[in-house]
Design an enzyme around this catalytic site. Structure first.
Site, PDB file in Angstrom:
ATOM      1  CB  CYS A  50       1.107   7.681  -5.926  1.00  0.00           C
ATOM      2  SG  CYS A  50       1.725   6.339  -4.667  1.00  0.00           S
ATOM      3  CG  ASN A  51       2.929   8.250  -1.037  1.00  0.00           C
ATOM      4  OD1 ASN A  51       1.471   8.521  -1.640  1.00  0.00           O
ATOM      5  ND2 ASN A  51       3.167   6.965  -1.153  1.00  0.00           N
ATOM      6  NE  ARG A  52       8.641   9.653  -0.898  1.00  0.00           N
ATOM      7  CZ  ARG A  52       8.822  10.327   0.458  1.00  0.00           C
ATOM      8  NH1 ARG A  52       9.350  11.000   0.334  1.00  0.00           N
ATOM      9  NH2 ARG A  52       8.287   9.038   0.764  1.00  0.00           N
ATOM     10  CB  SER A 109       6.707   5.155   2.973  1.00  0.00           C
ATOM     11  OG  SER A 109       7.787   4.640   2.043  1.00  0.00           O
ATOM     12  CD  GLU A 114       6.620   1.385   0.241  1.00  0.00           C
ATOM     13  OE1 GLU A 114       6.851   1.348  -0.129  1.00  0.00           O
ATOM     14  OE2 GLU A 114       7.230   2.509   0.095  1.00  0.00           O
ATOM     15  CD  GLN A 120       7.325   3.568  -6.233  1.00  0.00           C
ATOM     16  OE1 GLN A 120       8.201   3.813  -5.511  1.00  0.00           O
ATOM     17  NE2 GLN A 120       6.348   4.050  -6.421  1.00  0.00           N
ATOM     18  N   GLY A 191     -14.825  -7.343  -2.040  1.00  0.00           N
ATOM     19  CA  GLY A 191     -14.972  -5.331  -1.959  1.00  0.00           C
ATOM     20  C   GLY A 191     -13.509  -5.292  -1.721  1.00  0.00           C
TER      21      GLY A 191
END
Length: 421
Positions: A50-52, A109, A114, A120, A191
């Site tokens: 999702c970030n790279r 990250s 993390e 991954q 929530g």
């Protein structure tokens, strides 16, 4: 041979652009194979999160490797190379290796330190090796990087430091009890904060995690997702649930307190609500509101930054170790020698052609030169990949000697060649 990383990441691209340059898990094996068939690409590995989206590659020349990787990505995502240039960042040699070590340990990250990126990266490496697109260089580099990341996470345990109020509350509960074995927890209010608290609590070791929300259906939905020790309870049973559990996290948005502490039973209550969810007058209850937890988060921030700085100091040593290993590969100067030998033959043939065809203009000469170099690159790519893999087998010395002989490089002095970085 040169290491290269071509990256599309969150530093340069907002999510609305990153999602356009993302590979699905099903697409990555095919993409690895197609890229590996491109000129100049000797080894390659692709990762998309999702970030790279990043490609790590070993190329025979930096400028051609850069061009063909960008062209591949541009064509895959339906852009021109010129359009693609504004989005992509490229590192080579030491910088590419350093970037990999920073990424795999979590220093690059969004949430620093993390551990998810390690898994991954391991998966991306496995997919590439299954497709046969990695070789001696990337195999060694990624195994070293994976080992390094595991060691850093074991030594510093950055991910165990709470980074949110919900995490801090759960860690406070664990700290007060010492052990969570046999302890039950209620999470009231599901929530954003409450939901993440429930997810974190589900695998911390509680014997039971009860979820309550003013909309019972939401509690049931989250409990069904988590299963295991997690159960949903009707919100109407709040008082009876509080009499049952050892600890509770309140995270509801309310104007008045939801719960009044009325018993003297030893209990830990985390109140994340503003206004506060709990009215507490009992001295037996360990009660923490958001201000109590703030000091924990500040302390954790300081510890985390110290740990991350220590990890960052280790990376140059890892990069140096990798290049020391690569320098010891006898095959590196042999491959360089083959390139120089081949380009010398190409140059002599080109000069001879110009003498025979003096009427060629500058454009025609440039086109001919480009295609001659392309022919050379394609002809030697296969032999380079083969001898690179043979270089780490038991019969490497004999194979390299034979390779040099059949390509007319008998006089290559391997020991006097120096490895470019």
């Amino acid at each position: 041979m040169y290491l290269m990383c071509v990256s599309l990441n969150y530093h340069q691209l907002p999510i609305e652009l990153r999602e356009k340059f993302s590979f699905s898990a099903d697409e990555i094996p095919k993409a690895n194979r197609l890229l590996n068939a491109e000129k100049s690409i000797l080894e390659n590995l692709l990762i998309s999160t999702c970030n790279r989206t990043e490609i790590y590659a070993v190329v025979d020349q930096i400028h051609t490797g850069r061009y063909y990787i960008k062209r591949f990505l541009a064509e895959w995502f339906h852009y021109t190379v010129e359009e693609f240039n504004q989005y992509v960042s490229i590192t080579t040699k030491d910088d590419a290796a350093s970037h990999l070590f920073r990424v795999i340990v979590g220093l690059d990250s969004l949430i620093k330190g993390e551990p998810q990126i390690l898994g991954q990266m391991k998966n991306a490496f496995q997919v590439a090796t299954d497709q046969g697109t990695t070789g001696v260089i990337l195999n060694h580099l990624f195994r070293q990087a994976i080992t390094f990341s595991k060691r850093m996470h074991t030594e510093y345990r950055v991910s165990e430091l709470a980074q949110s109020s919900g995490q801090a509350g759960l860690h406070q509960i664990k700290s007060d009890f010492g052990s969570l074995e046999g302890k039950s927890l209620a999470v009231i209010g599901l929530g954003h904060i409450g939901k993440h608290t429930a997810y974190n609590a589900s695998n911390m070791g509680f014997s039971k995690v009860l979820l309550l929300n003013r909309t019972d259906q939401k509690a049931e939905q989250i409990a069904n997702e988590l299963q295991g020790v997690v159960e949903a309870r009707p919100f109407s049973q709040l008082d009876s649930v509080m009499a049952e559990v050892d600890a509770a996290v309140f995270a509801a948005s309310v104007k008045e307190p939801l719960y009044q502490v009325t018993n003297d039973r030893q209990q830990v209550i985390i109140d994340l609500g503003v206004p506060r969810n709990v009215a507490n007058n009992s001295e037996c209850v360990n009660y923490y509101d958001i201000d109590n937890l703030h000091s924990i988060l500040e302390t954790n921030d300081t510890k985390k930054n110290q740990m991350l700085n220590q990890i960052a100091k280790e990376i140059p040593l890892e990069v140096n170790d990798f290049y020391v290993w690569e320098k010891q590969l006898h095959i590196v100067p042999v491959i360089r020698g083959l390139r120089e030998h081949s380009l010398k033959i190409e140059g002599e043939a080109y000069d001879s052609l110009l003498r025979k065809l003096p009427e060629l203009n500058a454009h025609e000469r440039k086109v001919i030169s480009k295609h001659m170099k392309s022919i050379i690159n394609q002809m030697i790519k296969g032999p380079i990949k083969e001898i690179k893999e043979l270089s780490v087998t038991p019969g490497a010395t004999a194979d390299i000697d034979f390779f040099c002989k059949i390509f007319g490089m008998d006089n290559l002095k391997v020991e006097n060649q120096e490895n470019d970085r």
